[in-house]
Design an enzyme around this catalytic site. Sequence first.
Site, PDB file in Angstrom:
ATOM      1  N   LEU D 226       1.320  -7.197  -1.798  1.00  0.00           N
ATOM      2  CA  LEU D 226       0.608  -7.029  -3.241  1.00  0.00           C
ATOM      3  C   LEU D 226       1.669  -6.419  -4.169  1.00  0.00           C
ATOM      4  CD1 LEU D 226      -1.795  -7.922  -4.888  1.00  0.00           C
ATOM      5  CD2 LEU D 226      -2.546  -5.380  -4.472  1.00  0.00           C
ATOM      6  N   ASP D 227       2.038  -7.400  -5.295  1.00  0.00           N
ATOM      7  CA  ASP D 227       2.995  -6.685  -6.336  1.00  0.00           C
ATOM      8  C   ASP D 227       4.241  -6.449  -5.697  1.00  0.00           C
ATOM      9  OD1 ASP D 227       0.655  -6.670  -8.010  1.00  0.00           O
ATOM     10  OD2 ASP D 227       0.537  -4.713  -7.785  1.00  0.00           O
ATOM     11  N   GLN D 228       4.888  -7.124  -4.643  1.00  0.00           N
ATOM     12  CA  GLN D 228       6.055  -7.064  -4.302  1.00  0.00           C
ATOM     13  C   GLN D 228       6.725  -8.039  -4.005  1.00  0.00           C
ATOM     14  OE1 GLN D 228       7.345  -4.131  -3.131  1.00  0.00           O
ATOM     15  NE2 GLN D 228       5.498  -3.139  -4.185  1.00  0.00           N
TER      16      GLN D 228
END
Lengths: 283, 283, 283, 283
Positions: D226-228
């Site tokens: 996530l969000d990476q």
Amino acid sequence: MSPVLVALLSGPDQKGLVSKVSGWIFENGGNIIHADQHRDAQAGVFFQRVEWSLDDGSDPRATAAAFEQFGDSIGMKTKVAISGDKPKVAIFVSKFDHCFHDLILRWKAGEYPCEIALIISNHTALKAVSKNYEIPYQYISVTKATKADAEAEQLALLKQEGIELVIMARYMQVLSPIFLDTFGKPVINIHHSFLPAFAGAKPYHQAHSRGVKLIGATAHYATPDLDQGPIIHQNVAQVTHRNSVEDLVRKGRNLEKITLAQAVSWHLENRILVYENKTVVFD
Amino acid sequence: MSPVLVALLSGPDQKGLVSKVSGWIFENGGNIIHADQHRDAQAGVFFQRVEWSLDDGSDPRATAAAFEQFGDSIGMKTKVAISGDKPKVAIFVSKFDHCFHDLILRWKAGEYPCEIALIISNHTALKAVSKNYEIPYQYISVTKATKADAEAEQLALLKQEGIELVIMARYMQVLSPIFLDTFGKPVINIHHSFLPAFAGAKPYHQAHSRGVKLIGATAHYATPDLDQGPIIHQNVAQVTHRNSVEDLVRKGRNLEKITLAQAVSWHLENRILVYENKTVVFD
Amino acid sequence: MSPVLVALLSGPDQKGLVSKVSGWIFENGGNIIHADQHRDAQAGVFFQRVEWSLDDGSDPRATAAAFEQFGDSIGMKTKVAISGDKPKVAIFVSKFDHCFHDLILRWKAGEYPCEIALIISNHTALKAVSKNYEIPYQYISVTKATKADAEAEQLALLKQEGIELVIMARYMQVLSPIFLDTFGKPVINIHHSFLPAFAGAKPYHQAHSRGVKLIGATAHYATPDLDQGPIIHQNVAQVTHRNSVEDLVRKGRNLEKITLAQAVSWHLENRILVYENKTVVFD
Amino acid sequence: MSPVLVALLSGPDQKGLVSKVSGWIFENGGNIIHADQHRDAQAGVFFQRVEWSLDDGSDPRATAAAFEQFGDSIGMKTKVAISGDKPKVAIFVSKFDHCFHDLILRWKAGEYPCEIALIISNHTALKAVSKNYEIPYQYISVTKATKADAEAEQLALLKQEGIELVIMARYMQVLSPIFLDTFGKPVINIHHSFLPAFAGAKPYHQAHSRGVKLIGATAHYATPDLDQGPIIHQNVAQVTHRNSVEDLVRKGRNLEKITLAQAVSWHLENRILVYENKTVVFD
């Protein structure tokens, strides 16, 4: 480090140019590091910047000459620069010294592949600091009456020193068409407005009077038509109703510095081509 | 929520103005939430925006009227707005619809304290979508021959609806001095250049031809002098040699939207005062 | 020029504060040039910056003292600065010299109302140039073993010179909590990332590795928690896949300079209040 | 208009790649309109985007297939798009509708070479407006308990419609690794912070609490972490101490719109290559 060449080409568009250029480089043992090109479909003109490394044993000067000959043979105006070569640059400066210091400090920090070989000023204010910087400084007074003589003296110095680029770092004098023509090499100027708005004198006063909410700075090549030369780079900063003309001048100094510094950087890295009074900047 | 008043004052500078204004508010049971002021020392003019909350029981309309009277008594032109009041706004639009949609969607998202009460267009293209938005739409054809009649019809509608602000959302017609004078209320326009550069028609073509590296948009109040009105807000975006006129138009749409949207927001929040063809924006 | 006072006040919110402050100034013969305030409704804290001119005959120092007493009496933490006073500033610098030169040149250009009274460095690289700038320079070696002694020596110098502000101009050492506590006055640091991203060491390497499209710089007050102090100002610049870590470092230098320069300017103009590890900047 | 092909190539660096690619195109009757390339010297990887026009009589699909085969033969991963082809796109949306409207209005304005073929939402709020836009809309409820089933239903729809790209336009759900893996095609997400700062939930609250002076938005490809995912584009806007969390949310909407819009545009114009969790964007 193997030697690197950077070529700028421009000329009438034709099929297969990218292929011809990259083919020549490959056949002559080069390895393209980066290439960029632009096609102005309307004008039918093609522009290319190509950067390539040579095998360790090769002779960069011979290869550069051969590439220029090749460029000619396919109808392209071609100029090749060799990594490690440091063109000589002269800074023209008046009393405002922010761009002057900024350029020299960037150069000393290793940002510019050039030699700042000469400072010419119509004021003596920066003589001492030029000495601290260990850069030759020449004071040449300019008045209406002496302008022609002063320019002749300037031109003689530029020629003697082999200057390849003049930077007008807030040099508050207009260079005459004769000067520009005789020098025959690029002159970069910084104008303290987002041209074409507020051309001419006292742009910050004009901007303040008009009540704009953005002020700007414009780096451009000097041409005989004042403030009309090809634009290289522009930046703006926000201003408000609170800002006096003096505030605009102070904020403008930041803009002038970063805008001129970037334009000089692009020029020295052979990233700029000029046509139809515009620039192609391969950044 | 206790009621909130916002006053805009302007007038000849004099000692103690901040003290008088804040003193009046304190004595009348108000609590200042925010105050901002500006003093143009050269022009000798003082500007203030002050926002204050009232005690729960108080009558905002009576306090507003009393404050306006007080403002007059100390020589300041004074206007007070009451929180919760929603002035009626009309959007004038032609065929370019990006600012039109942007304004309406922001309004629907709750960004604007107003009522978009009327859409007037010289084209029928946006009739259906206006219906979807559930906003009254009026088609009024404008030709050279019918312009005077068309403006009369527009003015009658604005009057009938009690419109307090007209937004020209890329309305490609010039409003006549008679229209502006008769309407007598603010008209915000968006011009697709960083004025004063490229005033007049086809600014993106002008910008492309000049080879600038920044394009802009300017929101300003409409005045009889075309493109010369007080500037409210300006934004710019970078362009390169690769960008065609069409690219400039597309990039410009983003600028036009955000610049007009911000100007409308400041106007509706009573943050703008006009003097000497400039704006004071208390943002 | 009549003397000008600038007061910063903060404290628990209460009704009528603006009125009380402006009333005091008016009654004591002052004329408010500019006032700004902020109310943090959640925290119940009120902040004000007010700038006023005195009558020509008045004694600014006495008025400043009287105002501070008045501020106390209404429960506000109050600090007044007098125009023309120039607090003494020390610059801590290591080998990276871009912020160092930038600050000093801005100071010499008249941008900063202060006296740069001392340069402290853990390297000798900038000794000669400090002499050219005619600013006292002190070399104090810092190693793990000598850090405590070095800080003691630094503190003694700061005290002896009456330094009011320390600027860490890319000083590559962490100041200990003991140092900060003993000095007891503001320390401004420039961190080369857009905090809180990439806190700690080698932020440009971290940014390059993560593939961000913006790099930043953050000016903040130094606190015992490294890189966690109240943020004063931040700027960013675009980067692309073409940019190496070295490019980021070079681009970052521009950011660091303008970000630190702006933060120092705001601080010296008494525009900053700190609370809850945040800043209120009255710009 | 003659047909235009756009190829994206990536693979291990080797000498003469530019020459080979441009040579193939020339020999197969193509005319290069634009070419850009990138060499990651550290990783030893070469990336190229090349755009060329074909003779009027030629078969673009056959040429595209032949070029892909050629690309394979020189060890490059190769993908060719044909001008005029419009990949099918699905928008996933929740209740926040600003990115949703923005994308669809840009598409209707002709900015995106695609077909927005499907809207999937876990709320019914945008059903009516989707109908106005004449785009198929599918409500699929998502709860913790039903998530696996919901994703299966979503995947079935995407497959059935032949969707090539999913845009998460502030879709407030996390797509599972299984979803991403099964879909197997790009998913673009907009995160409302300048990643890696303030990853995770409520980034505007985090930003407000830390007292940053810039907020940001990040468009990236969704990955199981996530969000990476690889960052495509980032923008920031200034905030001050005056701005509440609500102000940040409102300012952030502008950022989210322009950042996502630009990322989608680059993706649809085949300008993005991904490697090592970063993007190469040939803009």
